[in-house]
Scaffold this active site. Structure first.
Site, PDB file in Angstrom:
ATOM      1  N   TYR A 170       0.862  -1.292  -0.009  1.00 41.33           N
ATOM      2  CA  TYR A 170      -0.077   0.144   0.130  1.00 41.33           C
ATOM      3  C   TYR A 170       1.065   1.159   0.178  1.00 41.33           C
ATOM      4  O   TYR A 170       1.682   1.775   0.564  1.00 41.33           O
ATOM      5  CB  TYR A 170      -0.603   0.043   1.129  1.00 41.33           C
ATOM      6  CG  TYR A 170      -1.547  -1.257   1.806  1.00 41.33           C
ATOM      7  CD1 TYR A 170      -2.075  -1.562   0.160  1.00 41.33           C
ATOM      8  CD2 TYR A 170      -2.851  -1.508   2.405  1.00 41.33           C
ATOM      9  CE1 TYR A 170      -3.477  -3.016   0.185  1.00 41.33           C
ATOM     10  CE2 TYR A 170      -3.254  -2.673   2.609  1.00 41.33           C
ATOM     11  CZ  TYR A 170      -4.232  -3.020   1.466  1.00 41.33           C
ATOM     12  OH  TYR A 170      -4.448  -4.032   1.482  1.00 41.33           O
ATOM     13  N   HIS A 179      -0.809 -11.945   1.870  1.00 42.97           N
ATOM     14  CA  HIS A 179      -1.788 -11.650   0.981  1.00 42.97           C
ATOM     15  C   HIS A 179      -2.441 -12.073  -0.148  1.00 42.97           C
ATOM     16  O   HIS A 179      -3.672 -12.159  -0.130  1.00 42.97           O
ATOM     17  CB  HIS A 179      -1.401 -10.102   0.162  1.00 42.97           C
ATOM     18  CG  HIS A 179      -1.801  -9.132   0.009  1.00 42.97           C
ATOM     19  ND1 HIS A 179      -0.719  -7.584  -0.478  1.00 42.97           N
ATOM     20  CD2 HIS A 179      -3.052  -8.246  -0.153  1.00 42.97           C
ATOM     21  CE1 HIS A 179      -2.023  -6.799   0.009  1.00 42.97           C
ATOM     22  NE2 HIS A 179      -3.560  -7.711  -0.356  1.00 42.97           N
ATOM     23  N   SER A 225     -12.999  -4.359   2.018  1.00 37.81           N
ATOM     24  CA  SER A 225     -13.958  -3.914   2.206  1.00 37.81           C
ATOM     25  C   SER A 225     -15.296  -4.463   1.608  1.00 37.81           C
ATOM     26  O   SER A 225     -16.410  -4.617   1.350  1.00 37.81           O
ATOM     27  CB  SER A 225     -13.963  -4.595   0.011  1.00 37.81           C
ATOM     28  OG  SER A 225     -12.538  -3.478  -0.005  1.00 37.81           O
ATOM     29  N   PRO A 226     -15.491  -4.439   3.639  1.00 36.77           N
ATOM     30  CA  PRO A 226     -17.622  -4.657   3.487  1.00 36.77           C
ATOM     31  C   PRO A 226     -18.261  -3.549   3.496  1.00 36.77           C
ATOM     32  O   PRO A 226     -19.468  -3.712   3.724  1.00 36.77           O
ATOM     33  CB  PRO A 226     -18.024  -4.866   5.352  1.00 36.77           C
ATOM     34  CG  PRO A 226     -16.085  -4.279   5.784  1.00 36.77           C
ATOM     35  CD  PRO A 226     -14.844  -4.022   4.450  1.00 36.77           C
ATOM     36  N   LEU A 227     -17.852  -2.474   3.121  1.00 36.44           N
ATOM     37  CA  LEU A 227     -18.332  -1.196   2.103  1.00 36.44           C
ATOM     38  C   LEU A 227     -18.390  -1.088   0.558  1.00 36.44           C
ATOM     39  O   LEU A 227     -18.445  -0.392   0.113  1.00 36.44           O
ATOM     40  CB  LEU A 227     -18.216   0.556   3.088  1.00 36.44           C
ATOM     41  CG  LEU A 227     -18.664   0.010   4.644  1.00 36.44           C
ATOM     42  CD1 LEU A 227     -18.088   1.353   5.037  1.00 36.44           C
ATOM     43  CD2 LEU A 227     -20.183  -0.716   4.138  1.00 36.44           C
ATOM     44  N   GLY A 228     -17.555  -2.035   0.135  1.00 38.10           N
ATOM     45  CA  GLY A 228     -17.645  -2.598  -1.378  1.00 38.10           C
ATOM     46  C   GLY A 228     -17.347  -1.255  -1.956  1.00 38.10           C
ATOM     47  O   GLY A 228     -17.364  -1.064  -3.355  1.00 38.10           O
ATOM     48  N   ARG A 229     -16.469  -0.892  -0.872  1.00 42.55           N
ATOM     49  CA  ARG A 229     -15.066   0.857  -1.435  1.00 42.55           C
ATOM     50  C   ARG A 229     -15.856   1.436  -1.515  1.00 42.55           C
ATOM     51  O   ARG A 229     -16.021   2.211  -2.668  1.00 42.55           O
ATOM     52  CB  ARG A 229     -14.486   0.121  -3.038  1.00 42.55           C
ATOM     53  CG  ARG A 229     -13.830  -1.530  -3.480  1.00 42.55           C
ATOM     54  CD  ARG A 229     -12.788  -1.629  -4.163  1.00 42.55           C
ATOM     55  NE  ARG A 229     -12.485  -2.786  -4.492  1.00 42.55           N
ATOM     56  CZ  ARG A 229     -11.253  -3.356  -4.173  1.00 42.55           C
ATOM     57  NH1 ARG A 229     -10.091  -2.017  -2.688  1.00 42.55           N
ATOM     58  NH2 ARG A 229     -10.923  -4.471  -3.310  1.00 42.55           N
ATOM     59  N   LEU A 286     -21.723   1.070  -0.655  1.00 42.16           N
ATOM     60  CA  LEU A 286     -22.856   0.252  -0.085  1.00 42.16           C
ATOM     61  C   LEU A 286     -23.015   1.663   1.240  1.00 42.16           C
ATOM     62  O   LEU A 286     -23.175   1.307   2.545  1.00 42.16           O
ATOM     63  CB  LEU A 286     -21.712  -1.176   0.196  1.00 42.16           C
ATOM     64  CG  LEU A 286     -21.806  -2.719  -0.239  1.00 42.16           C
ATOM     65  CD1 LEU A 286     -21.672  -3.640   0.380  1.00 42.16           C
ATOM     66  CD2 LEU A 286     -23.029  -2.909  -1.383  1.00 42.16           C
ATOM     67  N   ALA A 287     -21.624   1.843   1.242  1.00 44.70           N
ATOM     68  CA  ALA A 287     -22.260   3.199   2.120  1.00 44.70           C
ATOM     69  C   ALA A 287     -22.872   4.182   1.434  1.00 44.70           C
ATOM     70  O   ALA A 287     -23.678   5.791   1.909  1.00 44.70           O
ATOM     71  CB  ALA A 287     -20.518   3.601   2.825  1.00 44.70           C
TER      72      ALA A 287
END
Length: 337
Positions: free
Chosen positions: A61, A127, A206-210, A213-214
């Protein structure tokens, strides 16, 4: 120091205790376009105040800058936090590659230790599994880092259930990190069950779909800026984007009916899947962090969970996760990108 009203619940990743919601740090160094490093550092500080103890970064990163940022910001809280970092992606030319060769594992770890400014890494993850190296060989080299005190716990990312079992047989695996959210359900094909069976924690990235989903993405222009890797992902392109935005509109309506944000609803769904899950939603701004952590207080009804499952049925989500072959998992059961 400001504190959240109630203590953050915790989850066990094997013998490692972490906060029920962690913080993914990738976006703090320009993965989604230019980032404000000062605000990112303040977000890390605020996360500690809110009871977050799990912080995720990786050597790739920001070409190492992410580890430096995270290490410096968390240095005053070193004994309070769990720093997770990863190795395995190598960018030394035009074509990135995966390298899990055991002879290079300690070298990569030493690089991360130096950038983080720490004497040990709490959770060290591969990774992606290297298709040319048996997982037992890579994990064996990682285990030697535990023996010499450079690493406390081991993890793997984007693996199949079979590969996870083989890795765990080589050395106790504390956590699996894979993409998992309302619109990415691959880990349900055996990995979540293997984690439950083996007592391994699951750390969805990415539980918020990047940010999709937010509800933070409303058009393609928002991800088309310089350096925003989302513009390369099929789900954020053309007709796929239009179809997925329609799903998110329905998600917003459901969230409004429950008086919560789409992000909180999405995270609460992830948290409802099992007892050993600690998602790591990424953000570089305090206001979104403060909203996200409140998801731990939500208890979704079975009717709400069913409505979300129906809304985000696999045949309704448009486009793959990745378009670049090197980003895909080398594990056959998790390569449907």
């Amino acid at each position: 120091m400001a504190q959240q009203a109630t203590p953050m619940p915790t989850v066990m990743f094997g013998e490692l205790e972490v906060s029920a919601i962690g913080l993914g740090c990738m976006s703090m160094t320009d993965a989604y376009g230019p980032a404000d490093r000062s605000e990112a550092a303040r977000t890390l500080e605020r996360a500690v105040e809110l009871g977050v103890t799990l912080f995720d970064t990786a050597n790739v990163y920001g070409a190492g800058e992410n580890e430096r940022l995270v290490g410096a910001a968390l240095a005053p809280h070193r004994d309070e936090v769990v720093i997770a970092t990863k190795f395995g992606f190598v960018v030394d030319g035009k074509t990135p590659r995966i390298d899990g060769h055991p002879d290079r594992v300690e070298y990569r770890c030493n690089e991360s230790l130096e950038r983080l400014g720490v004497d040990h890494i709490d959770l060290y993850l591969l990774h992606r599994p290297d298709p040319d190296v048996p997982i037992e060989d890579t994990v064996g080299a990682m285990a030697r880092l535990v023996d010499v005190g450079k690493v406390r716990h081991l993890g793997v990312s984007e693996v199949s259930a079979d590969t996870l079992r083989r890795a765990h047989a080589s050395w106790p695996i504390s956590a699996v990190q894979s993409e998992y959210s309302l619109w990415t359900r691959d880990p349900e094909e055996g990995v979540l069950e293997a984690c439950r069976e083996l007592g391994i924690g699951f750390m969805p990235y990415s539980p918020l779909g990047r940010a999709m989903l937010a509800g933070a993405i409303t058009n393609g222009d928002q991800v088309a800026g310089p350096g925003d890797m989302r513009s390369t992902l099929p789900r954020f392109q053309g007709e796929h984007l239009a179809d997925n935005l329609a799903l998110v509109d329905d998600l917003k309506l459901l969230a409004d009916s429950l008086a919560v944000t789409p992000a909180q609803l999405s995270l609460a769904w992830v948290l409802s899947r099992a007892q050993n899950i600690a998602p790591i939603p990424g953000t570089r701004r305090r206001e979104w962090l403060e909203q996200n952590v409140k998801a731990v207080d939500l208890q979704l009804s079975e009717a709400t969970i069913s409505a979300l499952d129906e809304l985000f049925a696999a045949d309704r989500v448009s486009g793959g996760r990745y378009s670049l072959s090197w980003m895909r998992s080398s594990d056959s059961s998790t390569s449907d990108d």
